[in-house]
Every structure is written in C-alpha cells, then in structure tokens.
Motif scaffolding. Structure first.
Motif, mmCIF file in Angstrom:
data_model
loop_
_atom_site.group_PDB
_atom_site.id
_atom_site.type_symbol
_atom_site.label_atom_id
_atom_site.label_comp_id
_atom_site.label_asym_id
_atom_site.label_seq_id
_atom_site.Cartn_x
_atom_site.Cartn_y
_atom_site.Cartn_z
ATOM 1 N N GLU A 136 0.830 -1.204 0.000
ATOM 2 C CA GLU A 136 0.000 0.000 0.000
ATOM 3 C C GLU A 136 0.866 1.256 0.000
ATOM 4 O OE1 GLU A 136 -3.832 0.227 0.351
ATOM 5 O OE2 GLU A 136 -3.144 -1.480 -0.843
ATOM 6 N N ALA A 137 1.893 1.275 0.857
ATOM 7 C CA ALA A 137 2.762 2.444 0.953
ATOM 8 C C ALA A 137 3.562 2.639 -0.331
ATOM 9 C CB ALA A 137 3.702 2.299 2.152
ATOM 10 N N SER A 138 4.029 1.532 -0.905
ATOM 11 C CA SER A 138 4.805 1.616 -2.136
ATOM 12 C C SER A 138 3.955 2.145 -3.286
ATOM 13 C CB SER A 138 5.367 0.234 -2.487
ATOM 14 O OG SER A 138 6.101 0.275 -3.689
ATOM 15 N N GLN A 139 2.743 1.622 -3.413
ATOM 16 C CA GLN A 139 1.842 2.069 -4.474
ATOM 17 C C GLN A 139 1.542 3.557 -4.318
ATOM 18 O OE1 GLN A 139 -0.124 0.447 -6.958
ATOM 19 N NE2 GLN A 139 0.513 -1.672 -6.696
ATOM 20 N N ALA A 140 1.294 3.987 -3.079
ATOM 21 C CA ALA A 140 0.947 5.384 -2.842
ATOM 22 C C ALA A 140 2.113 6.317 -3.152
ATOM 23 C CB ALA A 140 0.492 5.574 -1.399
ATOM 24 N N LEU A 141 3.289 6.025 -2.583
ATOM 25 C CA LEU A 141 4.443 6.918 -2.741
ATOM 26 C C LEU A 141 4.945 6.945 -4.180
ATOM 27 C CD1 LEU A 141 6.698 8.736 -1.627
ATOM 28 C CD2 LEU A 141 7.992 6.642 -1.103
ATOM 29 N N TYR A 142 5.319 5.791 -4.691
ATOM 30 C CA TYR A 142 5.920 5.766 -6.018
ATOM 31 C C TYR A 142 4.878 6.038 -7.112
ATOM 32 C CZ TYR A 142 10.218 4.094 -3.894
ATOM 33 O OH TYR A 142 11.370 3.993 -3.135
ATOM 34 N N GLY A 143 3.616 5.699 -6.845
ATOM 35 C CA GLY A 143 2.578 6.016 -7.805
ATOM 36 C C GLY A 143 2.391 7.514 -7.962
ATOM 37 N N MET A 144 2.427 8.247 -6.840
ATOM 38 C CA MET A 144 2.312 9.705 -6.907
ATOM 39 C C MET A 144 3.543 10.328 -7.553
ATOM 40 S SD MET A 144 0.633 10.764 -3.243
ATOM 41 C CE MET A 144 -0.831 9.940 -2.622
ATOM 42 N N LEU A 145 4.723 9.839 -7.174
ATOM 43 C CA LEU A 145 5.947 10.418 -7.729
ATOM 44 C C LEU A 145 6.045 10.180 -9.230
ATOM 45 C CD1 LEU A 145 8.561 9.505 -4.955
ATOM 46 C CD2 LEU A 145 7.674 11.782 -5.516
ATOM 47 N N ARG A 146 5.566 9.030 -9.690
ATOM 48 C CA ARG A 146 5.604 8.749 -11.120
ATOM 49 C C ARG A 146 4.742 9.739 -11.914
ATOM 50 N NH1 ARG A 146 6.519 3.471 -9.174
ATOM 51 N NH2 ARG A 146 7.800 2.146 -10.544
ATOM 52 N N GLY A 147 3.761 10.339 -11.235
ATOM 53 C CA GLY A 147 2.859 11.246 -11.914
ATOM 54 C C GLY A 147 3.335 12.684 -11.987
ATOM 55 N N CYS A 148 4.480 12.988 -11.363
ATOM 56 C CA CYS A 148 4.979 14.363 -11.421
ATOM 57 C C CYS A 148 6.013 14.485 -12.538
ATOM 58 C CB CYS A 148 5.556 14.802 -10.074
ATOM 59 S SG CYS A 148 7.068 13.954 -9.571
ATOM 60 N N ASP A 149 6.444 15.725 -12.799
ATOM 61 C CA ASP A 149 7.344 15.979 -13.919
ATOM 62 C C ASP A 149 8.822 15.934 -13.534
ATOM 63 O OD1 ASP A 149 5.374 16.284 -15.820
ATOM 64 O OD2 ASP A 149 5.128 18.430 -15.447
ATOM 65 N N ALA A 150 9.128 15.492 -12.343
ATOM 66 C CA ALA A 150 10.509 15.502 -11.876
ATOM 67 C C ALA A 150 11.383 14.557 -12.706
ATOM 68 C CB ALA A 150 10.570 15.103 -10.400
ATOM 69 N N ARG A 151 12.663 14.887 -12.782
ATOM 70 C CA ARG A 151 13.648 14.028 -13.439
ATOM 71 C C ARG A 151 14.125 12.993 -12.424
ATOM 72 N NH1 ARG A 151 17.993 16.833 -13.922
ATOM 73 N NH2 ARG A 151 18.855 16.062 -15.879
ATOM 74 N N TRP A 152 14.402 11.775 -12.902
ATOM 75 C CA TRP A 152 14.738 10.665 -12.006
ATOM 76 C C TRP A 152 16.201 10.240 -12.156
ATOM 77 C CZ3 TRP A 152 11.345 8.067 -8.646
ATOM 78 C CH2 TRP A 152 9.980 8.390 -8.769
ATOM 79 N N MET A 153 16.802 9.928 -11.032
ATOM 80 C CA MET A 153 18.104 9.263 -10.976
ATOM 81 C C MET A 153 18.000 8.173 -9.894
ATOM 82 S SD MET A 153 21.943 10.683 -10.090
ATOM 83 C CE MET A 153 22.304 11.529 -11.615
ATOM 84 N N ASN A 154 17.639 6.953 -10.275
ATOM 85 C CA ASN A 154 17.127 6.504 -11.552
ATOM 86 C C ASN A 154 15.650 6.182 -11.399
ATOM 87 O OD1 ASN A 154 19.550 6.338 -13.313
ATOM 88 N ND2 ASN A 154 20.276 4.872 -11.807
ATOM 89 N N HIS A 155 14.915 6.176 -12.521
ATOM 90 C CA HIS A 155 13.497 5.859 -12.451
ATOM 91 C C HIS A 155 13.319 4.450 -11.894
ATOM 92 C CE1 HIS A 155 9.354 5.112 -13.611
ATOM 93 N NE2 HIS A 155 9.226 6.414 -13.836
ATOM 94 N N PRO A 156 12.357 4.246 -10.974
ATOM 95 C CA PRO A 156 12.185 2.926 -10.340
ATOM 96 C C PRO A 156 12.009 1.780 -11.333
ATOM 97 C CG PRO A 156 10.885 4.564 -9.194
ATOM 98 C CD PRO A 156 11.419 5.232 -10.422
ATOM 99 N N ASP A 157 11.288 2.012 -12.415
ATOM 100 C CA ASP A 157 11.077 0.942 -13.392
ATOM 101 C C ASP A 157 12.372 0.571 -14.093
ATOM 102 O OD1 ASP A 157 8.410 1.083 -12.695
ATOM 103 O OD2 ASP A 157 7.859 2.351 -14.390
ATOM 104 N N ALA A 158 13.145 1.592 -14.487
ATOM 105 C CA ALA A 158 14.425 1.327 -15.135
ATOM 106 C C ALA A 158 15.399 0.685 -14.159
ATOM 107 C CB ALA A 158 15.015 2.630 -15.677
ATOM 108 N N ALA A 159 15.384 1.141 -12.915
ATOM 109 C CA ALA A 159 16.293 0.599 -11.906
ATOM 110 C C ALA A 159 15.998 -0.864 -11.618
ATOM 111 C CB ALA A 159 16.190 1.418 -10.615
ATOM 112 N N ARG A 160 14.723 -1.201 -11.564
ATOM 113 C CA ARG A 160 14.348 -2.599 -11.285
ATOM 114 C C ARG A 160 14.867 -3.520 -12.388
ATOM 115 N NH1 ARG A 160 9.438 -1.752 -11.011
ATOM 116 N NH2 ARG A 160 9.335 -1.433 -8.772
ATOM 117 N N GLN A 161 14.711 -3.091 -13.620
ATOM 118 C CA GLN A 161 15.201 -3.899 -14.740
ATOM 119 C C GLN A 161 16.721 -3.984 -14.726
ATOM 120 O OE1 GLN A 161 13.891 -3.944 -19.244
ATOM 121 N NE2 GLN A 161 15.142 -2.128 -18.878
ATOM 122 N N ALA A 162 17.376 -2.871 -14.418
ATOM 123 C CA ALA A 162 18.837 -2.795 -14.487
ATOM 124 C C ALA A 162 19.530 -3.656 -13.454
ATOM 125 C CB ALA A 162 19.288 -1.341 -14.337
#
Length: 327
Positions: free
Chosen positions: A92-118
């Motif tokens: 629940e906490a992960s969905q809430a936090l990272y779901g909200m952050l994914r919706g903003c225009d901020a630049r990522w180092m590194n994006h969670p999706d890319a990091a998980r794959q990497a």
C-alpha cells in the motif's frame, strides 16, 4: 524547486551530495520510504482534472508539483519501520508513494522501473554485448552437465551470485571466488549458478557515469597478489585508486548502455587485462562512489548534485505547484 532524495538515514554517500546541494542553495528534502506512516506522511488529491500532492518529513512540507528531481539512492522498504509492518502495508505504501511520484514531472536518478530492470545481471550481460562492450564467457545454469562442459571449455573460472547481496538484515556481500579445477558441479541443480571465465587482470576499473559525464578510476593489481583474490572488494590493501582515461570505444558503448537502459547514473565495473582490454563485469545502478572520490579527488558528488539541480526541461506542458497545467 526541490530535490527529493530517497535513502536511509545513515548514507554517507548521499551526505556528500547534500553538501553540494546546500552549498548551491538548492532546496533538498531527504526521506526514507521505510519511515512512511511514522516520520513520513503523504497526501495526494485528484479533483476536477487536477492533482495536488504533498510529502511531509521532519516538520517540512514539500509539494510534489514543486519537485525538480528525485534521486532514488538506497531507499528502505516502504513502511518497513512502521509499528506493525506487514507485506500488505508495504504494498500500500509503495503504491501510494511511487505512484504519486511517477505522476509528477521531476527528473529521475534513476526511475524505479528502469532501476528494477537494471538490477538483473543476465539482462546486463546481454545489453553490454549489444552495446559492444567485451563480456567474459559466462554461463548461468541449473544443469550440472552444462556447468561441467563449460568448465571444460574454460578451465579457469570464477563463480559469483546472480542477484548480488545475500538478502539478510543487514545484507551480506557474497564475494566472487575462483572455481577449483576438480569442482563437482552437482550442487548447481539446487540453484542458478553463474560461472564466468576469469580475466587475468592487471587492474580493476570503476567507471562512474553521471548523465553524459564519465569519471573512471583504476586500481592496479599488485604483481604478487594472491591469485585466489579475484574480488577487489575483499582483496588485501594494495595500490590506491587513481583517475584514468576512458577509451573512446568504451565511452561510446557505455553511453549507449545507459541510454538503452534509461539510466541517469551507473557504476560500471571492468577488469583490465594485460592487453589493456576493459572486460565488462557489471553495472550497479545505485553503486557507491564515495571511496573513489575520497581516493582520487574526482568530483562525483558535485556532478550528481549538478545533475539533480538542473531545471526541468521545457516541454509541451508541465505541472505547477498547485498541479494545474501551464504552458
């Protein structure tokens, strides 16, 4: 606009970057997702086609619409420090936090999706091959016969974990080790095993990449080094890390690797052989750099701070602090 750093409380590497951010007057908020429902609070409102989100930690309130960048450094498990932690609360906490952050225009180092794959080493090895980086002959298998046949083709081997650190608390690093000539590979059947041709190295290379900036360090292998010590992290103290130039071919391949992986930061490990060839071993998308900066004086922390401080690129639209769309 604010830089958000997601990491644990005791992270000296993050401290080094915060010093540069503070020195340049860039607002920065640092929090650990593990503190959600305790020392960290969040709220997101979706009303009339708008989004308004906020995070609170240590008495500070930050608007998600006011974030310029998010550095996912070494965050804890969401809600891991809650009074009554559970897998459900973590999700629940992960969905809430990272779901909200994914919706903003901020630049990522590194994006969670890319990091998980990497983080997947087999994926790293294939991507490195496709980008033109030399990769030592490797097999990952649960077939004892495949392991034996590979050892016959490449008698001098090392074995290393497929996933990296052992998942205990705190995590324990599992060293790369040489494989004895008379090894019985029957145990391979009980878990995926990564075997790789040993590179007779004359140096270890750590190449830290921040955006387009490449900062390489080289640690020469002592002539009398114990041949059993193949993992530089556990080897006896020797020559220091020193700044090094990056061969143009490697520089081009590494930049291609990060672009295809959609990463803004990567810590590459190479083994340099007697011919000067840099053999790709791995790329850690959140690798440490403090020890390299301390020994070489390379401005890695400053480079990261500068990347995080860049303004959000102008696009067709972006969200303002209140969440409304502006041109």
């Amino acid at each position: 606009m604010t830089v958000l750093i997601l990491t644990g409380e005791e992270d000296v590497t993050a401290d080094m970057v915060v010093v540069h951010l503070n020195g340049s007057g860039v607002p920065v908020v640092r929090l650990d997702p593990a503190d959600l429902t305790g020392g960290v609070s969040l709220s997101g409102e979706y009303v009339h086609g708008r989004f308004r989100g906020h995070l609170s930690t240590g008495g500070r309130l930050v608007s998600l619409g006011g974030l310029r960048s998010v550095w996912v450094r070494r965050p804890g498990t969401p809600a891991g420090h809650a009074a009554q932690p559970s897998a459900w609360l973590t999700e629940e906490a992960s969905q809430a936090l990272y779901g909200m952050l994914r919706g903003c225009d901020a630049r990522w180092m590194n994006h969670p999706d890319a990091a998980r794959q990497a983080r997947h080493k087999p994926w790293q090895l294939r991507l490195a091959q496709r980008c033109g980086l030399p990769v030592p002959a490797t097999v990952i298998t649960t077939f004892p016969r495949a392991a034996r046949e590979f050892a016959e083709r490449f008698p001098d081997l090392v074995v290393k974990p497929v996933s990296g650190a052992h998942p205990q608390d705190p995590p324990r690093a599992v060293p790369t080790s040489r494989v004895a000539p008379d090894t019985d590979f029957s145990a391979v059947a009980f878990g995926p095993t990564l075997l790789q041709r040993r590179i007779a190295k004359r140096a270890d290379i750590r190449l830290t990449v921040v955006g387009e900036r490449l900062l390489a360090a080289r640690k020469a292998t002592a002539p009398d080094a114990d041949p059993k010590e193949v993992d530089v992290r556990f080897a006896a103290p020797g020559s220091p890390w020193e700044p090094a130039g990056v061969p143009p071919r490697i520089a081009d391949a590494v930049r291609t690797y990060l672009r295809r992986a959609e990463l803004a930061y990567g810590a590459f490990d190479f083994a340099e052989d007697s011919d000067g060839t840099w053999w790709f071993l791995e790329c850690n998308q959140s690798g440490q750099f403090g020890f390299v900066e301390v020994e070489t004086g390379q401005p890695i922390a400053r480079a990261i701070a500068e990347w995080l401080s860049r303004p959000i690129p102008d696009g067709p639209s972006k969200l303002d602090e209140a969440g409304s769309t502006v041109r």
